[in-house]
Design a protein around this motif. Structure first.
Motif, PDB file in Angstrom:
ATOM      1  N   VAL A  46       0.857  -1.188   0.000  1.00  0.00           N
ATOM      2  CA  VAL A  46       0.000   0.000   0.000  1.00  0.00           C
ATOM      3  C   VAL A  46       0.890   1.234   0.000  1.00  0.00           C
ATOM      4  O   VAL A  46       1.778   1.373   0.849  1.00  0.00           O
ATOM      5  N   VAL A  47       0.679   2.118  -0.953  1.00  0.00           N
ATOM      6  CA  VAL A  47       1.375   3.410  -0.970  1.00  0.00           C
ATOM      7  C   VAL A  47       0.609   4.336  -0.037  1.00  0.00           C
ATOM      8  O   VAL A  47      -0.497   4.766  -0.331  1.00  0.00           O
ATOM      9  N   THR A  48       1.186   4.603   1.116  1.00  0.00           N
ATOM     10  CA  THR A  48       0.485   5.306   2.193  1.00  0.00           C
ATOM     11  C   THR A  48       0.641   6.819   2.146  1.00  0.00           C
ATOM     12  O   THR A  48       0.039   7.521   2.964  1.00  0.00           O
ATOM     13  N   GLU A  49       1.443   7.326   1.238  1.00  0.00           N
ATOM     14  CA  GLU A  49       1.545   8.759   0.959  1.00  0.00           C
ATOM     15  C   GLU A  49       2.011   8.924  -0.476  1.00  0.00           C
ATOM     16  O   GLU A  49       3.039   8.368  -0.864  1.00  0.00           O
ATOM     17  N   THR A  50       1.284   9.687  -1.250  1.00  0.00           N
ATOM     18  CA  THR A  50       1.772  10.130  -2.557  1.00  0.00           C
ATOM     19  C   THR A  50       0.910  11.287  -3.026  1.00  0.00           C
ATOM     20  O   THR A  50      -0.278  11.352  -2.707  1.00  0.00           O
ATOM     21  N   GLY A  51       1.508  12.203  -3.743  1.00  0.00           N
ATOM     22  CA  GLY A  51       0.766  13.366  -4.216  1.00  0.00           C
ATOM     23  C   GLY A  51       1.681  14.286  -5.001  1.00  0.00           C
ATOM     24  O   GLY A  51       2.704  13.859  -5.538  1.00  0.00           O
ATOM     25  N   TRP A  52       1.324  15.559  -5.048  1.00  0.00           N
ATOM     26  CA  TRP A  52       2.111  16.555  -5.808  1.00  0.00           C
ATOM     27  C   TRP A  52       1.749  17.938  -5.281  1.00  0.00           C
ATOM     28  O   TRP A  52       0.572  18.254  -5.107  1.00  0.00           O
ATOM     29  N   PRO A  53       2.729  18.800  -5.012  1.00  0.00           N
ATOM     30  CA  PRO A  53       2.415  20.133  -4.496  1.00  0.00           C
ATOM     31  C   PRO A  53       1.935  21.075  -5.596  1.00  0.00           C
ATOM     32  O   PRO A  53       2.319  20.937  -6.761  1.00  0.00           O
ATOM     33  N   TRP A  54       1.122  22.041  -5.226  1.00  0.00           N
ATOM     34  CA  TRP A  54       0.635  23.031  -6.194  1.00  0.00           C
ATOM     35  C   TRP A  54       1.387  24.360  -6.082  1.00  0.00           C
ATOM     36  O   TRP A  54       1.146  25.282  -6.861  1.00  0.00           O
ATOM     37  N   SER A  74      -7.075  -0.770 -10.886  1.00  0.00           N
ATOM     38  CA  SER A  74      -7.633  -2.033 -10.401  1.00  0.00           C
ATOM     39  C   SER A  74      -7.620  -2.163  -8.888  1.00  0.00           C
ATOM     40  O   SER A  74      -8.259  -3.061  -8.337  1.00  0.00           O
ATOM     41  N   ASN A  75      -6.907  -1.292  -8.202  1.00  0.00           N
ATOM     42  CA  ASN A  75      -6.795  -1.406  -6.746  1.00  0.00           C
ATOM     43  C   ASN A  75      -6.650  -0.024  -6.088  1.00  0.00           C
ATOM     44  O   ASN A  75      -5.653   0.257  -5.435  1.00  0.00           O
ATOM     45  N   PRO A  76      -7.631   0.864  -6.245  1.00  0.00           N
ATOM     46  CA  PRO A  76      -7.507   2.228  -5.714  1.00  0.00           C
ATOM     47  C   PRO A  76      -7.318   2.283  -4.202  1.00  0.00           C
ATOM     48  O   PRO A  76      -6.714   3.229  -3.696  1.00  0.00           O
ATOM     49  N   ALA A  77      -7.807   1.283  -3.481  1.00  0.00           N
ATOM     50  CA  ALA A  77      -7.666   1.301  -2.023  1.00  0.00           C
ATOM     51  C   ALA A  77      -6.220   1.134  -1.583  1.00  0.00           C
ATOM     52  O   ALA A  77      -5.903   1.366  -0.410  1.00  0.00           O
ATOM     53  N   ASP A  78      -5.328   0.751  -2.500  1.00  0.00           N
ATOM     54  CA  ASP A  78      -3.915   0.590  -2.153  1.00  0.00           C
ATOM     55  C   ASP A  78      -3.124   1.878  -2.369  1.00  0.00           C
ATOM     56  O   ASP A  78      -1.891   1.863  -2.357  1.00  0.00           O
ATOM     57  N   CYS A  79      -3.827   2.996  -2.537  1.00  0.00           N
ATOM     58  CA  CYS A  79      -3.181   4.296  -2.729  1.00  0.00           C
ATOM     59  C   CYS A  79      -3.818   5.316  -1.792  1.00  0.00           C
ATOM     60  O   CYS A  79      -5.037   5.529  -1.833  1.00  0.00           O
ATOM     61  N   ILE A  80      -3.003   5.933  -0.947  1.00  0.00           N
ATOM     62  CA  ILE A  80      -3.470   6.983  -0.033  1.00  0.00           C
ATOM     63  C   ILE A  80      -2.826   8.294  -0.466  1.00  0.00           C
ATOM     64  O   ILE A  80      -1.601   8.451  -0.426  1.00  0.00           O
ATOM     65  N   GLN A 128      -0.192  19.594 -10.581  1.00  0.00           N
ATOM     66  CA  GLN A 128      -0.783  18.756  -9.539  1.00  0.00           C
ATOM     67  C   GLN A 128      -1.921  17.912 -10.120  1.00  0.00           C
ATOM     68  O   GLN A 128      -2.017  16.710  -9.865  1.00  0.00           O
ATOM     69  N   SER A 129      -2.799  18.546 -10.892  1.00  0.00           N
ATOM     70  CA  SER A 129      -3.909  17.815 -11.507  1.00  0.00           C
ATOM     71  C   SER A 129      -3.396  16.691 -12.401  1.00  0.00           C
ATOM     72  O   SER A 129      -3.908  15.567 -12.376  1.00  0.00           O
ATOM     73  N   THR A 130      -2.365  16.995 -13.188  1.00  0.00           N
ATOM     74  CA  THR A 130      -1.793  15.989 -14.077  1.00  0.00           C
ATOM     75  C   THR A 130      -1.191  14.836 -13.290  1.00  0.00           C
ATOM     76  O   THR A 130      -1.389  13.659 -13.614  1.00  0.00           O
ATOM     77  N   ALA A 131      -0.444  15.165 -12.227  1.00  0.00           N
ATOM     78  CA  ALA A 131       0.206  14.128 -11.422  1.00  0.00           C
ATOM     79  C   ALA A 131      -0.815  13.240 -10.725  1.00  0.00           C
ATOM     80  O   ALA A 131      -0.682  12.010 -10.718  1.00  0.00           O
ATOM     81  N   ILE A 132      -1.845  13.847 -10.131  1.00  0.00           N
ATOM     82  CA  ILE A 132      -2.846  13.050  -9.406  1.00  0.00           C
ATOM     83  C   ILE A 132      -3.594  12.132 -10.375  1.00  0.00           C
ATOM     84  O   ILE A 132      -3.872  10.966 -10.073  1.00  0.00           O
ATOM     85  N   ALA A 133      -3.911  12.633 -11.563  1.00  0.00           N
ATOM     86  CA  ALA A 133      -4.579  11.793 -12.556  1.00  0.00           C
ATOM     87  C   ALA A 133      -3.671  10.632 -12.972  1.00  0.00           C
ATOM     88  O   ALA A 133      -4.131   9.497 -13.137  1.00  0.00           O
ATOM     89  N   SER A 134      -2.382  10.905 -13.143  1.00  0.00           N
ATOM     90  CA  SER A 134      -1.428   9.866 -13.500  1.00  0.00           C
ATOM     91  C   SER A 134      -1.312   8.819 -12.398  1.00  0.00           C
ATOM     92  O   SER A 134      -1.286   7.606 -12.659  1.00  0.00           O
ATOM     93  N   ILE A 135      -1.268   9.283 -11.154  1.00  0.00           N
ATOM     94  CA  ILE A 135      -1.185   8.364 -10.016  1.00  0.00           C
ATOM     95  C   ILE A 135      -2.434   7.485  -9.940  1.00  0.00           C
ATOM     96  O   ILE A 135      -2.355   6.261  -9.795  1.00  0.00           O
ATOM     97  N   LYS A 136      -3.592   8.104 -10.071  1.00  0.00           N
ATOM     98  CA  LYS A 136      -4.838   7.335  -9.994  1.00  0.00           C
ATOM     99  C   LYS A 136      -4.919   6.298 -11.112  1.00  0.00           C
ATOM    100  O   LYS A 136      -5.419   5.182 -10.898  1.00  0.00           O
ATOM    101  N   SER A 137      -4.418   6.661 -12.283  1.00  0.00           N
ATOM    102  CA  SER A 137      -4.486   5.721 -13.397  1.00  0.00           C
ATOM    103  C   SER A 137      -3.627   4.484 -13.140  1.00  0.00           C
ATOM    104  O   SER A 137      -3.875   3.426 -13.721  1.00  0.00           O
ATOM    105  N   SER A 138      -2.626   4.612 -12.276  1.00  0.00           N
ATOM    106  CA  SER A 138      -1.776   3.474 -11.944  1.00  0.00           C
ATOM    107  C   SER A 138      -2.412   2.550 -10.913  1.00  0.00           C
ATOM    108  O   SER A 138      -1.859   1.487 -10.616  1.00  0.00           O
ATOM    109  N   PHE A 139      -3.517   2.977 -10.330  1.00  0.00           N
ATOM    110  CA  PHE A 139      -4.210   2.167  -9.334  1.00  0.00           C
ATOM    111  C   PHE A 139      -5.651   1.894  -9.780  1.00  0.00           C
ATOM    112  O   PHE A 139      -6.555   1.794  -8.950  1.00  0.00           O
TER     113      PHE A 139
END
Length: 387
Positions: A312-320, A348-354, A335-346
């Protein structure tokens, strides 16, 4: 990012915020515009006029659209995330491992004897939350509830870092109201029995709302504890929680650099909990944030004694806001681009990303080691109403 349990005593004086934030549904995304601002006293009498940079944020921001697919590239060897408040000498970066095609396999059967995660909502990403006011002090239960009303519906697990400020009780009530699970945290490994007792009282022994309990955050990475101390802290915490009736996962959280160097931190945890911040790699632009995490998680999996263990990735994001770190540039659009990219990597398992974090942390002290971005990781540049 480390959140000191005694931050009220160690935090430096924060500079005056240099931007005014307002909400307006006429805008579809956060926008910065210069405006003439007239300041009035409590009786409505003008006393100063100034030109300010106004950040206009939609009252109900739309979902972040997925970015255009970036070219597939092999990311550079990961760089460590500088911790706060005092960056230590980072561990040497590990040798690069082959990139895998998905960030985390679907939650596998763990070899741990602990009960599986209590989270029944696997469709939403988690988010971190801190109960501190920008000007200092603790948020009240009413202020915590008002915060949850703004972000809770978009997230599953809410990650906390400590037990101070009566945050367990306040967040327990809010999570019950808005339908979330909690990842509780013990910040001080020297106060484990007291922290466990506070947790039990805060959730009224209703452990069904607790997804996970973590002990320590990035302590090995920042030199706050040795690996052996953390292994002992995991066992002590697990034993104390079992005695209180909690049978869910117990983990320690550290940076991916620390975990790659010491995979036994994950082996001793009920699942592997790791903080991964692409922003702190100067070779990773926002569009490649997700692929950076994919590569990093693949390297971690290759180090575990049980390669099927949940990660589980318990912290990830991007500053604005902040200064650029090479190709990693802060900004509302990035930030919007990074968060969308991060979400796209999860997918099948979004609960493993905080995601990090629910609101801007104006109580933190700006620091060059974190590119003066430490305060500005709030999703969609969002400030808490209590700020």
């Amino acid at each position: 990012m480390d959140i000191p349990h005694d931050f009220l005593h160690r935090r430096g004086s924060l500079p005056k915020r240099d931007k005014v934030t307002v909400t307006d549904d006429k805008f579809s995304k956060p926008t910065e515009i210069p405006e003439i601002v007239v300041y009035v006293d409590q009786f409505g009498n003008p006393f100063r006029t100034a030109t300010e940079t106004v950040v206009v944020i939609p009252a109900s921001p739309p979902p972040i659209p997925p970015p255009s697919a970036p070219p597939v590239v092999a990311p550079a060897p990961p760089a460590p995330k500088p911790p706060s408040p005092q960056p230590p000498a980072p561990a040497p970066p590990p040798a690069p491992q082959p990139t895998v095609s998905s960030p985390v396999a679907p939650p596998p059967k763990s070899s741990s004897s602990a009960a599986p995660s209590t989270n029944q909502d696997g469709t939403r990403h988690g988010i971190t939350y801190s109960p501190y006011k920008g000007a200092g002090g603790c948020k009240s239960a009413t202020e915590v509830d008002a915060d949850f009303a703004l972000f809770a519906k978009d997230h599953g697990v809410i990650r906390l870092y400590g037990v101070d400020c009566d945050q367990v009780a306040s967040c327990y009530a809010a999570a019950k109201k808005y339908g979330n699970k909690l990842m509780l945290g013990i910040f001080d490994i020297n106060s484990i029995p007291q922290a466990v007792s506070t947790m039990a009282a805060g959730v009224q022994n209703d452990w069904s709302i607790v997804d996970t309990v973590s002990v320590g955050n990035e302590l090995v990475n920042n030199g706050g504890a040795q690996v052996g101390q953390m292994l002992g802290a995991i066992e002590q915490t697990r034993s104390a929680l079992r005695a209180k009736g909690y049978n869910g996962p117990v983990v320690t959280v550290d940076t991916f650099v620390a975990v790659l160097a010491h995979p036994e931190l994950c082996d001793a945890s009920d699942y592997c909990a790791v903080n991964v911040h692409p922003f702190f790699d100067p070779n990773t632009p926002s569009a490649n944030a997700g692929s950076f995490i994919t590569s990093t998680v693949g390297q971690i999996r290759g180090k575990l004694s049980d390669p099927n263990k949940r990660i589980v990735v318990t912290e990830t994001g991007w500053p604005w806001k902040g200064t650029a770190n090479g190709a990693a540039v802060p900004g509302m659009d990035t930030q919007s681009t990074a968060i969308a990219s991060i979400k796209s990597s999860f997918t099948s398992n979004p609960a493993d990303c905080i995601l990090f974090t629910a609101f801007n942390d104006m109580w933190k002290k700006p620091d060059a080691g974190t590119f003066f971005a430490e305060q500005f990781w709030g999703m969609s540049a969002r400030y808490s109403p209590a700020d």
